[in-house]
Motif scaffolding. Sequence first.
Motif, PDB file in Angstrom:
ATOM      1  N   UNK A  55      -5.270  54.266  87.893  1.00  0.00           N
ATOM      2  CA  UNK A  55      -5.533  53.228  86.894  1.00  0.00           C
ATOM      3  C   UNK A  55      -6.873  53.383  86.188  1.00  0.00           C
ATOM      4  N   UNK A  56      -7.245  54.607  85.876  1.00  0.00           N
ATOM      5  CA  UNK A  56      -8.439  54.796  85.050  1.00  0.00           C
ATOM      6  C   UNK A  56      -8.124  54.331  83.635  1.00  0.00           C
ATOM      7  N   UNK A  57      -9.159  53.958  82.884  1.00  0.00           N
ATOM      8  CA  UNK A  57      -8.945  53.512  81.511  1.00  0.00           C
ATOM      9  C   UNK A  57      -8.851  54.738  80.605  1.00  0.00           C
ATOM     10  N   UNK A  58      -7.679  55.021  80.050  1.00  0.00           N
ATOM     11  CA  UNK A  58      -7.481  56.296  79.354  1.00  0.00           C
ATOM     12  C   UNK A  58      -8.269  56.406  78.058  1.00  0.00           C
ATOM     13  N   UNK A  59      -8.698  55.266  77.504  1.00  0.00           N
ATOM     14  CA  UNK A  59      -9.406  55.319  76.220  1.00  0.00           C
ATOM     15  C   UNK A  59     -10.895  55.518  76.400  1.00  0.00           C
ATOM     16  N   UNK A 102       0.509  47.254  83.583  1.00  0.00           N
ATOM     17  CA  UNK A 102      -0.085  46.192  84.398  1.00  0.00           C
ATOM     18  C   UNK A 102      -1.298  46.697  85.183  1.00  0.00           C
ATOM     19  N   UNK A 103      -1.210  47.937  85.652  1.00  0.00           N
ATOM     20  CA  UNK A 103      -2.293  48.502  86.445  1.00  0.00           C
ATOM     21  C   UNK A 103      -3.628  48.512  85.721  1.00  0.00           C
ATOM     22  N   UNK A 104      -3.594  48.578  84.386  1.00  0.00           N
ATOM     23  CA  UNK A 104      -4.836  48.595  83.611  1.00  0.00           C
ATOM     24  C   UNK A 104      -5.567  47.261  83.718  1.00  0.00           C
ATOM     25  N   UNK A 105      -4.788  46.160  83.611  1.00  0.00           N
ATOM     26  CA  UNK A 105      -5.429  44.850  83.762  1.00  0.00           C
ATOM     27  C   UNK A 105      -5.965  44.681  85.175  1.00  0.00           C
ATOM     28  N   UNK A 106      -5.167  45.146  86.145  1.00  0.00           N
ATOM     29  CA  UNK A 106      -5.579  44.966  87.536  1.00  0.00           C
ATOM     30  C   UNK A 106      -6.864  45.728  87.814  1.00  0.00           C
ATOM     31  N   UNK A 107      -6.933  46.970  87.299  1.00  0.00           N
ATOM     32  CA  UNK A 107      -8.141  47.754  87.516  1.00  0.00           C
ATOM     33  C   UNK A 107      -9.325  47.063  86.854  1.00  0.00           C
ATOM     34  N   UNK A 108      -9.104  46.520  85.648  1.00  0.00           N
ATOM     35  CA  UNK A 108     -10.198  45.867  84.936  1.00  0.00           C
ATOM     36  C   UNK A 108     -10.666  44.631  85.691  1.00  0.00           C
ATOM     37  N   UNK A 109      -9.707  43.865  86.236  1.00  0.00           N
ATOM     38  CA  UNK A 109     -10.103  42.686  87.020  1.00  0.00           C
ATOM     39  C   UNK A 109     -10.828  43.111  88.275  1.00  0.00           C
ATOM     40  N   UNK A 144     -12.855  45.416  88.829  1.00  0.00           N
ATOM     41  CA  UNK A 144     -14.286  45.692  88.686  1.00  0.00           C
ATOM     42  C   UNK A 144     -15.038  44.441  88.239  1.00  0.00           C
ATOM     43  N   UNK A 145     -14.363  43.309  88.223  1.00  0.00           N
ATOM     44  CA  UNK A 145     -15.062  42.046  88.007  1.00  0.00           C
ATOM     45  C   UNK A 145     -15.077  41.536  86.582  1.00  0.00           C
ATOM     46  N   UNK A 146     -14.351  42.187  85.666  1.00  0.00           N
ATOM     47  CA  UNK A 146     -14.347  41.707  84.279  1.00  0.00           C
ATOM     48  C   UNK A 146     -13.649  40.354  84.188  1.00  0.00           C
ATOM     49  N   UNK A 147     -14.148  39.493  83.300  1.00  0.00           N
ATOM     50  CA  UNK A 147     -13.488  38.215  83.051  1.00  0.00           C
ATOM     51  C   UNK A 147     -12.258  38.453  82.176  1.00  0.00           C
ATOM     52  N   UNK A 148     -11.334  37.471  82.164  1.00  0.00           N
ATOM     53  CA  UNK A 148     -10.088  37.671  81.428  1.00  0.00           C
ATOM     54  C   UNK A 148     -10.318  38.060  79.963  1.00  0.00           C
ATOM     55  N   UNK A 149     -11.303  37.413  79.325  1.00  0.00           N
ATOM     56  CA  UNK A 149     -11.534  37.725  77.910  1.00  0.00           C
ATOM     57  C   UNK A 149     -12.036  39.164  77.758  1.00  0.00           C
TER      58      UNK A 149
END
Lengths: 253, 411
Positions: A98-102, B306-313, B315-320
Motif C-alpha cells: 500500500x505505498x502511495x504510487x503517486x 481501499x488499501x490506500x486510504x488505510x495506509x494513509x490513516x 500514518x496518522x493523517x486526518x480524513x481531510x
Amino acid sequence: MTENENTTNDPIIICEDVHKWFDDFHVLKGITTTFKKGEKAVICGPSGSGKSTFIRTINRLEEHQRGTIIVDGIELSNDLRNINLIRQEVGMVFQQFNLFPHLTNIKNITLGPIQVRKMSKNAAEEAALALLERMDIADQAYKYPAEISGGQQQRVAIARALAMEPKIMLFDEPTSALDPEMISEVLDVMRELAHSGMTMLVVTHEMGFAREVADRIMFFDEGVVIEEAPPADFFDNPQHERTKLFISQTLQH
Amino acid sequence: MMEDNSPKVISDKIPFYRDVRFLKVFFQILFIIGIILLAGFLYSNMLNGLSRQGIELNLTFLNSEAGFELSEGIDFEPSETFLKAFWVGIVNTLKVSILGIFSATAIGFFFGIARLSSNWLIRQIASVYVECFRNIPLVLQIVFWYAIMLVLPVVRESISFFDSIFINVRGVYLPALEGTAGLILWLWYLLSGIIIAIIVVLGLAAFRYFFQSRELHATSRPSFISNIIFGAKWVAAPTFLIIAIVGWFLTPEVPFELSRPEFRGFNFVGGMNFSPEFTALLIGLAVYTSAFIAEVVRSGIQAVVKGQREAARSVGLKESQVLRLVVVPQAIPVIVPPLTSQYLNLAKNSSLAIFIGFPDLFQVGEIMMSQTGQSIPIFAMIMVSYLIMSLTTSAFMNWYNHRITRIGRSR
Ligand SMILES: Nc1ncnc2c1ncn2[C@@H]1O[C@H](COP(=O)(O)OP(=O)(O)OP(=O)(O)O)[C@@H](O)[C@H]1O
Ligand SMILES: [Mg+2]
C-alpha cells in the motif's frame, strides 16, 4: 529460551473482551490479552480466523463493537482525538505494501512526519534517508514505488511506518505477497527491528521467524485465541488438537 | 565462417509485397487517396446540384450588411457585416461555455465528494441532486430556468444580496472590476517588469554558469537550464512582483476599480449584467453537466483502492488529509478523460440556446441562413467553429492529463 532481553513488564496494549461483528457475522469473539512494552507476538491461525481483523482493531482500521482496547494509556473510543493519537503511536505494514504510487519513495516516508508531526521538510527528509539507509535501500529514495522490487517496496513501507516514530508496529502478513527470494530481505529488517526493542504484533506464516523472534505465539481459530505460548512450548508441546493439526500442516512444507 | 548448425539468418532482401514496413505505408496512402476521391466526388456532385438550382457557393456575402440586431454580446449594429454578427455569436457561445465549464466543475466536484460522505443525510441529498438533474432532458431544464427568470420581480423590486448583487426580471446584476485610465500606464510597468526580470535571470544564469561554479566538479555543475529555473524562482519572480506593486502605487489613478450595479432612473447601471436568456442557459448547462461530473468524480474516487486510504490513516493523517493528499491525486488521472467529454458535451449543448432565443453561434447562424439563403457555407462555418473549440478543449485536457499522470500506479 528466546525470551527477549528487551521485553519489560509494563503493559502497552490491553484488550478486554474485544468483540467484532461484520453485520451479523461474529468475527472476534471476546479477545482478552495484554502486550508488554518490547514484546514480540506472532499471531497465526487458519484463513478467516480473524487475525487481520484483530490487529486492525488496534489502530482503528476496524471498529470493535464490545469490550475495551487501551493503547499506551489511551482508550480506543469514538473520540476522534484518541483515534488520531493512537494512530500516531502505532505503525502498520500491509500485505500489499500500500505505498502511495503517486509519490516517490522518500515522499511516501516524509508524508506523515511533515503533515502530522509538522516536521520541517529538511528534517523529515534527513530522517527518511537515514531510515532508508537502515533498510539498505538508500539508493532507491527518489524512484517511484512502481520502479522497485516487491521486497524493496515492503522495506519502504516499513520505513514509512517507522518515520512516525511509533511505539508499536503491526505487521499483517508482510511477506505473503513476496517472491521467495525477497522474503528474507524483509525478515532481516524485521529481525533487526525486533532487536532494537520495538513492540511488534506480527501476523505471519513464517514459522522459522516466529520461533526465532517471538516471545509468544497466539493461535486464532474462529475468532478466539485457542492457544498461546512461548514458541518452544507452542511448537514442541501444543495442547489443542486444532493447534497440533495446524503445526503439522505448516511444518510439512 | 558460418557454422552449419547456426540458426538460419533471414535474408534482408524481402519482396516488397511481403515487407511489413512497406505494406504499412502503402495501405495508409491507399486509404488517403480513396478518401480524397470520395470527397471530391461528393463535392462536385453538390456543386452540380446547387448550380442547377441557381445557387453559387462563395463567401462574399459575409462582407455585406447584416441588417439585423442581436440582443446581447459585444457591441453590434445592424449596419455591420454578417461576419461580425457571426463573431458575436462565437463570443457568446464561448462565454456561456467557459463559465458553464467552471461552474459545472465546482458544483460537480462538490456533489461527487458529497455522495461518498460518511454522513447519511449529505449522501442522500447529493444522490437526489444527481439523479434528478441528469435524468431530465436538458432542453426542459433550460426552458424551465428561463420560465423562472421571466417571473422574477420587476426591476424596482429586485431581489438584492449585500446591496451589490441584484436579481430581477431583466436578469442578474453583479459587481465587476473595471479598468480605469490608470490601467494602461500600469500595463506598461508590468511589461517593463517582465523585460527586466528576463534580463536579470539570463545575466545571473550566465554568470553562475561561467564563473561561480568553475571550481565544482564537471558532473555536479548545474546546467544552464537549471540555473535559469533557479533564477526565475528566486530572482525574477520577486523582481517582477516588486515592479508590479511599486507600479501600482506610482500610477496616479488606481488601475482597477470595483463597479457596483446601481439603480438609476429605470434601470441598473455599472457592474455587469447577465440577461435572463444567458442566465437560464448558464444555469441549465452548469446544473445538468454537474450531475454527470459528480458521477465521474465519484467513480474516480472509488477507483482508488481501499488499501490506500488505510495506509494513509495508519500514518496518522486526518480524513481531510487522506482525501486531499492521497485519494484525490490518484483519482484525478481517472477523472480527467471522462471529464473532458463532459466539457465537450457542455459546449455542444450550448447550441440549445436557440430554444430561448440567446444569440449564440448556432442562433446567429440560423438568422444568417434565413437572410442569405447560404445554408451550406454557414453550416460549414458553424460546424468548423464547434470543431475548433472542441479540439482545443481536448488538446488542453490531454496535455493536462499527460502532465499529471505519474509513472505507473504501483502493482
Ligand atoms: N470488511 C469485511 N466485511 C465483511 N466480512 C469481512 C470483512 N473483512 C473480513 N471479513 C470476514 O471476517 C473473517 C475474518 O477475516 P480476517 O481477514 O480477519 O481473517 P484472517 O485470519 O486475516 O484470514 P487470512 O489468513 O485469510 O488473512 C473472514 O471470514 C472474512 O471473510
Ligand atoms: Mg488476513
